[in-house]
Design a protein around this motif. Structure first.
Motif, PDB file in Angstrom:
ATOM      1  N   ILE A  71       0.855  -1.173   0.000  1.00  0.00           N
ATOM      2  CA  ILE A  71       0.000   0.000   0.000  1.00  0.00           C
ATOM      3  C   ILE A  71       0.899   1.232   0.000  1.00  0.00           C
ATOM      4  O   ILE A  71       2.001   1.203   0.559  1.00  0.00           O
ATOM      5  CB  ILE A  71      -0.931  -0.004   1.238  1.00  0.00           C
ATOM      6  N   ALA A  72       0.469   2.297  -0.664  1.00  0.00           N
ATOM      7  CA  ALA A  72       1.245   3.535  -0.733  1.00  0.00           C
ATOM      8  C   ALA A  72       0.723   4.527   0.298  1.00  0.00           C
ATOM      9  O   ALA A  72      -0.487   4.706   0.445  1.00  0.00           O
ATOM     10  CB  ALA A  72       1.174   4.139  -2.133  1.00  0.00           C
ATOM     11  N   ILE A  73       1.656   5.146   1.008  1.00  0.00           N
ATOM     12  CA  ILE A  73       1.323   6.183   1.991  1.00  0.00           C
ATOM     13  C   ILE A  73       1.993   7.470   1.530  1.00  0.00           C
ATOM     14  O   ILE A  73       3.213   7.528   1.410  1.00  0.00           O
ATOM     15  CB  ILE A  73       1.801   5.817   3.406  1.00  0.00           C
ATOM     16  N   SER A  74       1.188   8.480   1.259  1.00  0.00           N
ATOM     17  CA  SER A  74       1.715   9.770   0.814  1.00  0.00           C
ATOM     18  C   SER A  74       1.524  10.793   1.923  1.00  0.00           C
ATOM     19  O   SER A  74       0.434  10.904   2.499  1.00  0.00           O
ATOM     20  CB  SER A  74       1.004  10.220  -0.465  1.00  0.00           C
ATOM     21  N   LEU A  75       2.594  11.528   2.234  1.00  0.00           N
ATOM     22  CA  LEU A  75       2.531  12.468   3.348  1.00  0.00           C
ATOM     23  C   LEU A  75       3.207  13.780   2.987  1.00  0.00           C
ATOM     24  O   LEU A  75       4.091  13.835   2.127  1.00  0.00           O
ATOM     25  CB  LEU A  75       3.182  11.879   4.598  1.00  0.00           C
ATOM     26  N   ASN A  76       2.759  14.832   3.650  1.00  0.00           N
ATOM     27  CA  ASN A  76       3.352  16.162   3.541  1.00  0.00           C
ATOM     28  C   ASN A  76       3.101  16.858   4.879  1.00  0.00           C
ATOM     29  O   ASN A  76       2.007  17.326   5.147  1.00  0.00           O
ATOM     30  CB  ASN A  76       2.730  16.936   2.383  1.00  0.00           C
ATOM     31  N   VAL A  77       4.139  16.876   5.730  1.00  0.00           N
ATOM     32  CA  VAL A  77       4.006  17.367   7.094  1.00  0.00           C
ATOM     33  C   VAL A  77       5.101  18.394   7.353  1.00  0.00           C
ATOM     34  O   VAL A  77       6.252  18.202   6.954  1.00  0.00           O
ATOM     35  CB  VAL A  77       4.102  16.220   8.126  1.00  0.00           C
ATOM     36  N   THR A  78       4.737  19.477   8.036  1.00  0.00           N
ATOM     37  CA  THR A  78       5.693  20.524   8.397  1.00  0.00           C
ATOM     38  C   THR A  78       5.896  20.537   9.909  1.00  0.00           C
ATOM     39  O   THR A  78       4.927  20.518  10.673  1.00  0.00           O
ATOM     40  CB  THR A  78       5.200  21.901   7.933  1.00  0.00           C
ATOM     41  N   PHE A  79       7.181  20.563  10.314  1.00  0.00           N
ATOM     42  CA  PHE A  79       7.563  20.676  11.726  1.00  0.00           C
ATOM     43  C   PHE A  79       8.315  21.997  11.896  1.00  0.00           C
ATOM     44  O   PHE A  79       9.478  22.110  11.495  1.00  0.00           O
ATOM     45  CB  PHE A  79       8.450  19.503  12.141  1.00  0.00           C
ATOM     46  N   PRO A  80       7.693  23.009  12.502  1.00  0.00           N
ATOM     47  CA  PRO A  80       8.344  24.325  12.609  1.00  0.00           C
ATOM     48  C   PRO A  80       9.571  24.332  13.510  1.00  0.00           C
ATOM     49  O   PRO A  80      10.442  25.186  13.345  1.00  0.00           O
ATOM     50  CB  PRO A  80       7.233  25.221  13.185  1.00  0.00           C
ATOM     51  N   ARG A  81       9.676  23.379  14.475  1.00  0.00           N
ATOM     52  CA  ARG A  81      10.760  23.446  15.440  1.00  0.00           C
ATOM     53  C   ARG A  81      11.550  22.149  15.561  1.00  0.00           C
ATOM     54  O   ARG A  81      12.079  21.824  16.614  1.00  0.00           O
ATOM     55  CB  ARG A  81      10.208  23.837  16.816  1.00  0.00           C
ATOM     56  N   VAL A  82      11.633  21.390  14.455  1.00  0.00           N
ATOM     57  CA  VAL A  82      12.486  20.205  14.411  1.00  0.00           C
ATOM     58  C   VAL A  82      13.365  20.310  13.170  1.00  0.00           C
ATOM     59  O   VAL A  82      12.863  20.283  12.050  1.00  0.00           O
ATOM     60  CB  VAL A  82      11.665  18.900  14.355  1.00  0.00           C
ATOM     61  N   PRO A  83      14.689  20.447  13.315  1.00  0.00           N
ATOM     62  CA  PRO A  83      15.575  20.521  12.148  1.00  0.00           C
ATOM     63  C   PRO A  83      15.549  19.220  11.361  1.00  0.00           C
ATOM     64  O   PRO A  83      15.279  18.145  11.908  1.00  0.00           O
ATOM     65  CB  PRO A  83      16.957  20.770  12.769  1.00  0.00           C
ATOM     66  N   CYS A  84      15.835  19.324  10.077  1.00  0.00           N
ATOM     67  CA  CYS A  84      15.772  18.143   9.208  1.00  0.00           C
ATOM     68  C   CYS A  84      16.785  17.084   9.609  1.00  0.00           C
ATOM     69  O   CYS A  84      16.526  15.884   9.460  1.00  0.00           O
ATOM     70  CB  CYS A  84      15.990  18.558   7.752  1.00  0.00           C
ATOM     71  N   TYR A  85      17.953  17.501  10.125  1.00  0.00           N
ATOM     72  CA  TYR A  85      18.965  16.501  10.460  1.00  0.00           C
ATOM     73  C   TYR A  85      18.552  15.660  11.659  1.00  0.00           C
ATOM     74  O   TYR A  85      19.105  14.580  11.894  1.00  0.00           O
ATOM     75  CB  TYR A  85      20.311  17.181  10.724  1.00  0.00           C
TER      76      TYR A  85
END
Length: 433
Positions: A71-85
């Motif tokens: 099954i495919a799960i597509s997501l688009n989530v923004t975290f204002p206070r968590v760095p990508c690393y």
């Protein structure tokens, strides 16, 4: 043609016998009933035609016999206070398969403190610095991994390679300043510059079609003896302007078939043509959450139902829809000075507990039942039969009503004939009109 001829004998079967025009009696009430009948026929005919053109959807529930294992799960989530690393995307399911720190088909976009995207080249800044350092210093010797499990090359020449070796050994990467490669690359300074940033993660993940969970959590994840663990030490070290928390904004979170989301990405926006066509709105779309502290765990329990839609033209559309229940867990340790009554206090929606990992967890369960929606429309013969019933029924009722009124007028007037000699009927017609 004589009455003894064959056609003359058939004439006796005529059910639509007519009287001569001279024998017919026309009244104003009859004219009014005729106009009213024509109006009703027109209105009901238009209504029946619209009903004939309307497409109705008939749902039914049946056992899902699909054999697609993924099954495919597509997501688009923004975290204002968590760095990508610091952000890790993992999938764990009930059959024991684990996808740790997923990077394929997923794009992480660094965001500044105002939520604006930073240049794409910034995502590879650390790696570029490491490569430039090796080239400028001409390092060809094998770097130490400090006792951790080395990569295939057997050498850890960069800080990132040492960090990955620590992850493979299930060690916490909490003292980068004690590692020579990290000091030479100024790794700590580069990371500290990103501590005030946020991150947007968007893409799609393929998971087994079984019960599982997809979670976004801090630090690198590693697995040892079937135990899934996260290194959250760097996440908890953020203070002041570098304070981290897992407040988030879910732009999109959707389940679909393996090829449903291919070619539907436009920048950071995701468009789901199948769901838009069927009018399906994902339950978590647009959800916004903001905690008051960093040690907060968000849990979403999703019931995913396969959906199949059959069009009138024979086209079959397959997708998924789901319902969601949200819970928030406060992981802050017990501290009477902060006003915590007990370490397991709960107010119904926010549960206080000391067990768990900060992050956002999507726990999903695939239903064994499938919703099948079939489009249908009345047939042409159904429309014609209803049209005949409308016309015939109204004319019949109108004839009965006209006959009752006419006979009632005759009995009231006491007339023995159809003639209106004294003008009583004309006066009654005028009053009725």
């Amino acid at each position: 043609m004589g009455p003894s001829s064959l056609l003359g004998q058939l004439r006796g079967l005529d059910a639509f016998g007519r009287t001569s025009d001279e024998a017919r009696i026309r009244t104003n009430v009859g004219a009014f009933i005729t106009l009213l009948s024509a109006l009703l026929i027109a209105v009901l005919t238009i209504s029946e035609f619209l009903e004939y053109r309307r497409v109705s959807v008939v749902p039914r529930l049946e056992v899902d016999l699909a054999r697609d294992p993924k099954i495919a799960i597509s997501l688009n989530v923004t975290f204002p206070r968590v760095p990508c690393y610091l952000l890790s995307l993992d999938v764990v399911d009930i059959v024991g398969e684990m996808q740790v720190d997923i990077n394929h088909d997923v794009i992480k976009t660094r965001l500044d403190s105002q939520g604006r995207p930073l240049p794409i080249q910034g995502d590879r800044e650390l790696k570029g610095e490491a490569q430039r350092y090796l080239e400028e210093n001409g390092i060809h010797e094998c770097g130490s991994c400090y006792g951790a499990e080395p990569p295939e090359s057997g050498c850890c020449n960069t800080c990132e390679e040492v960090r990955e070796a620590y992850v493979r050994s299930s060690w916490s990467f909490s003292t980068p300043d004690e590692i020579k490669q990290c000091r030479d690359e100024h790794w700590t300074e580069k990371i500290r510059e990103q501590n005030h940033e946020g991150c947007n993660i968007a893409g799609q993940v393929h998971a087994n079609r079984v019960v599982g969970n997809l979670h976004l959590s801090p630090g690198r994840a590693f697995q040892r003896n079937s135990v899934h663990t996260h290194d959250i030490v760097p996440y908890l070290q953020g203070k002041g302007d570098e304070y981290h928390h897992f407040g988030h904004h879910i732009h999109e979170f959707s389940f679909g078939t393996l090829n449903e989301f291919i070619g539907q990405r436009s920048g950071r926006e995701l468009r789901y043509s199948k769901k838009a066509e069927l009018g399906i709105v994902d339950a978590l779309t647009g959800r916004l959450a903001h905690p008051e502290q960093s040690q907060f765990m968000y849990q979403y329990f999703l019931k995913v139902v396969p959906t199949e839609h059959h069009r009138l033209n024979g086209r079959k559309i397959q997708t998924f829809q789901y319902s969601a229940t949200a819970y928030e867990r406060d992981l802050a340790p017990y501290d009477p000075n902060l006003g915590h009554d007990a370490p397991d206090r709960s107010d119904g929606r926010v549960v206080r507990t000391v067990e768990g990992v900060p992050g956002v967890f999507f726990n999903y369960e695939i239903s064994p039942m499938r919703v099948t929606q079939t489009e249908s429309r009345p047939s042409l013969w159904h429309f014609l039969s209803n049209l005949c019933a409308i016309v015939g029924g109204i004319l019949t009722l109108a004839g009965i009503l006209d006959g009752l009124i006419y006979r009632g007028r005759r009995q009231l007037s006491g007339a023995a004939s159809y003639d209106d000699g004294d003008g009583f009927y004309n006066g009654l017609d005028t009053k009725l009109l």
